[in-house]
Design an enzyme around this catalytic site. Structure first.
Site, short mmCIF file in Angstrom:
data_model
loop_
_atom_site.label_atom_id
_atom_site.label_comp_id
_atom_site.label_asym_id
_atom_site.label_seq_id
_atom_site.Cartn_x
_atom_site.Cartn_y
_atom_site.Cartn_z
N CYS A 1 0.84 -1.20 0.00
CA CYS A 1 0.00 0.00 0.00
C CYS A 1 0.88 1.26 0.00
CB CYS A 1 -0.98 -0.04 1.17
SG CYS A 1 -2.43 1.04 0.96
N HIS B 1 -3.24 -5.85 1.07
CA HIS B 1 -2.55 -6.04 2.34
C HIS B 1 -2.46 -7.52 2.74
CE1 HIS B 1 -2.42 -1.81 3.91
NE2 HIS B 1 -3.42 -1.66 3.04
N GLU C 1 -0.62 -8.78 4.99
CA GLU C 1 -0.45 -8.87 6.45
C GLU C 1 -1.79 -8.85 7.18
OE1 GLU C 1 -0.75 -4.44 5.82
OE2 GLU C 1 -0.04 -6.20 4.70
#
Length: 230
Positions: free
Chosen positions: A86, A195, A197
């Site tokens: 991002c 994302h 994560e």
């Protein structure tokens, strides 16, 4: 494998990234402030999402000139693994470590949702545990994720298999050719808007991002001749 999670003024996904490494890999990980000028002790460098410097000028523009970016460039030249997610992707393009640029979403709206990605290249240190063509579900949260590059750059990237992820079944931001993630020519620097994560446990809505972290660890172990024993 020791990982660094870079932190800039305005980063807000640094904890998510740290916890993903901690939960998925159980390997050493540290927060590293943007003023640091040496990353020699780290094997993997992670640039998290957020709004570095409040997105003044352009998202990632000011962070791309931070002192730690000189160390990131040195690490890239040494072949260390670097992943920007991002805002981290935006920083890597602003620092010219990756081709192209991230523009305002075509809708001019912030998009926050889980999207489908197609794995275009599974022969990278970041995607080796996926199947080529596999559809995975990863969340997005951005207002400036519209990936753009000129036609010559796009042709070169496609010839070099630098497009790693594409949006599948819908393009949330207007990115050229549905591009969601790209890699550098050397294959050790990855940038992506979604994302991973935030997708490492099923209770988060998807665990498809976990294999990105385990791919990184596997690649590092193979490169360094490290044999894992449970």
């Amino acid at each position: 494998m020791k990982s660094a999670v870079l932190v800039f003024p305005g980063s807000n996904c640094d904890i998510d990234m740290y916890k993903a490494v901690e939960d998925c890999l159980g390997e050493p990980v540290e927060y590293v402030w943007y003023t640091r000028n040496n990353l020699d002790e780290f094997d993997c460098i992670l640039l998290p999402g957020g709004f570095s410097y409040g997105d003044y000028l352009r998202p990632g523009a000011m962070a791309g000139m931070a002192p730690v970016l000189n160390a990131v460039r040195e690490a890239a030249e040494k072949g260390k693994l670097i992943m920007g997610v991002c805002n981290g992707f935006q920083i890597l393009t602003e620092a010219r470590l990756l081709p192209g640029a991230l523009r305002r979403n075509k809708s001019l709206k912030f998009r926050c949702e889980i999207v489908n990605l197609r794995v275009e290249n599974n022969k990278t240190p970041f995607t080796s545990q996926y199947e080529e063509g596999e559809i995975i579900r990863i969340p997005i949260a951005h207002g400036d994720g519209n990936y753009y590059c000129d036609e010559e750059t796009l042709r070169e990237m496609k010839a070099n298999h630098q497009v790693v992820f594409r949006y599948n079944g819908g393009n949330p931001n207007g990115s050229i050719e549905n591009i969601a993630g790209v890699i550098n020519k050397a294959g050790n620097v990855l940038g992506m808007m979604p994302h991973p994560e935030r997708a490492v446990h099923e209770w988060l809505g998807s665990a498809d991002g976990k294999r990105m972290f385990t791919s990184i660890l596997q690649s590092w172990r193979e490169k360094n001749g490290v044999t894992y024993r449970a």
